[in-house]
Write an enzyme that holds these catalytic residues in place. Structure first.
Site, PDB file in Angstrom:
ATOM      1  N   GLU A 113      -2.826   7.688  -4.100  1.00  9.76           N
ATOM      2  CA  GLU A 113      -3.252   7.102  -5.355  1.00  9.76           C
ATOM      3  C   GLU A 113      -4.565   7.712  -5.860  1.00  9.76           C
ATOM      4  OE1 GLU A 113      -2.010   2.953  -4.925  1.00  9.76           O
ATOM      5  OE2 GLU A 113      -3.781   2.500  -6.088  1.00  9.76           O
ATOM      6  N   ARG A 157       0.853  -1.183   0.000  1.00  8.67           N
ATOM      7  CA  ARG A 157       0.000   0.000   0.000  1.00  8.67           C
ATOM      8  C   ARG A 157       0.887   1.232   0.000  1.00  8.67           C
ATOM      9  NH1 ARG A 157      -3.423  -2.731  -1.663  1.00  8.67           N
ATOM     10  NH2 ARG A 157      -5.481  -3.181  -0.783  1.00  8.67           N
ATOM     11  N   HIS A 185      -0.913   0.142  -9.996  1.00  6.16           N
ATOM     12  CA  HIS A 185      -1.603  -0.774  -9.061  1.00  6.16           C
ATOM     13  C   HIS A 185      -2.198  -1.975  -9.808  1.00  6.16           C
ATOM     14  CE1 HIS A 185      -3.766  -0.914  -4.889  1.00  6.16           C
ATOM     15  NE2 HIS A 185      -3.475  -2.134  -5.332  1.00  6.16           N
TER      16      HIS A 185
HETATM   17  C1  DGY Z   1      -5.837  -5.925  -3.182  1.00  7.49           C
HETATM   18  O1  DGY Z   1      -6.552  -6.891  -3.483  1.00  7.49           O
HETATM   19  O2  DGY Z   1      -5.779  -5.488  -2.032  1.00  7.49           O
HETATM   20  C2  DGY Z   1      -5.026  -5.314  -4.272  1.00  7.49           C
HETATM   21  O3  DGY Z   1      -4.349  -4.197  -3.872  1.00  7.49           O
HETATM   22  C3  DGY Z   1      -5.856  -5.046  -5.500  1.00  7.49           C
HETATM   23  O4  DGY Z   1      -6.196  -6.264  -6.044  1.00  7.49           O
END
Ligand code: DGY
Length: 330
Positions: free
Chosen positions: A272, A243, A290
């Site tokens: 983001e 993240r 992402h």
């Molecule tokens: C998640 O699933 O948390 C990813 O960041 C996106 O698929």
């Protein structure tokens, strides 16, 4: 009464069809803004919200929400105030497992791509500047024999370790940084004797590549800040597929600009989809939008899990992948 599902933005048909078959499905044509989402959740017209990472489900929204459950179309759920949902008796569920390998692939892609300067090299060829083999052209960094440090040692970190061992890397990890926790050999399983556990500051100091695999929590926000960047090797490369807010992105831009570390491969960003000023101008970065879980089969499996979670919660049952099982009224 039919089970009622609200999907904030379309997901693959594999999941939509399951919900259609189980009840009434509403898929919004475009992602709702905060006020619209809050009103929809408060309307009492839906049993379960199928949400995505861009949907902020905070205390204010949850205060008015008349929902049985929230099925997040992601394994991460930092977009949801889970404590507030639990307090309201609203279940939250996620999509773990199915995206592990795809995300680890992206971690390795970023690692190799940054080490071998793939973006710069590709741009050079496309610009017509490849005029033949040269001893000094696009010199990068080695991977084999180098130390890969992992922040976290969950599913995606382990899948990344498996790949890195295949590339001949020396893998070290800290399971729950910045806190310390000892992982037993039994818990290490297939990795016992192959990877080494170190205190977080030693992982930081020893890594040639530092890859982040921790959830975003108040403890991990800015886990990698200016002081951690300063403690890394000058030739080190940072990889983030977890993240964005786990890294202080402004501090990272400064560190990359000033040569405090050598490079960064990022799939996620602090604010983001915005990037920190200056990040996009830095040549020593590989920047992806992402896409850790972005393969057709993976996204389809995520949709199935999201639908199965949604149906169970709409029925008032525990979903297959609950985040807060304690929210289920006994
Ligand atoms: C998640 O699933 O948390 C990813 O960041 C996106 O698929």
């Amino acid at each position: 009464m039919a089970l009622r599902f609200l999907v904030t933005e379309s997901i693959p048909e594999s999941g939509l069809q399951i919900m259609r078959d189980a009840g009434e499905l509403t898929v919004l044509p475009t992602a709702p803004n905060t006020a619209e989402l809050r009103a929809l959740c408060a309307s009492g017209d839906y049993d379960v919200l199928v949400s995505q990472l861009a949907d902020t489900i905070d205390t204010e929204l949850l205060a008015d929400a008349k929902l049985r459950g929230i099925s997040n179309y992601a394994v991460g759920f930092n977009n949801i105030d889970v404590a507030a949902a639990t307090a309201k008796g609203i279940l939250v569920a996620n999509t773990p497992g199915v995206l592990t390998d795809a995300t680890a692939d992206i971690a390795l892609l970023l690692l190799l791509g940054t080490a071998r300067r793939v973006v710069e090299a590709d741009a050079l060829v496309r610009a017509g500047e490849f005029i033949g083999w040269k001893p000094e052209l696009m010199i990068g960094s080695d991977v084999a024999g180098q130390v890969l440090g992992l922040a976290g040692f969950g599913r995606i970190a382990r899948a990344t370790a498996r790949r890195a061992l295949g590339f001949g890397m020396d893998v070290v990890f800290s399971p729950r940084p910045p806190a310390e926790r000892i992982v037993s050999d039994e818990e290490l399983g297939e990795f016992a004797g192959k990877v080494r556990q170190l205190p977080w500051q030693d992982v930081v100091a020893q890594s040639d590549y530092l890859s982040l695999h921790v959830p975003l929590t108040e403890d991990t926000r800015h886990l990698v800040d200016a002081s951690v960047l300063a403690a890394m090797k000058p030739g080190a490369i940072l990889i983030n597929t977890a993240r964005g807010p786990v890294v202080d992105e402004a501090a990272l831009v400064t560190a990359l600009r000033e040569g405090v570390i050598a490079g960064a491969g990022l799939d996620v960003y602090e604010n983001e989809p915005a990037l920190a000023p200056g990040l996009a101008e830095l040549p020593n970065t590989v920047l992806l939008p992402h896409i850790g879980s972005a393969t057709g089969p993976v996204r389809a499996k995520m949709a199935v899990l999201a639908a199965e979670n949604a149906i169970a919660m709409a029925k008032g049952e525990l979903p297959p992948h609950p985040v807060n099982p304690e929210a289920l009224p006994s």
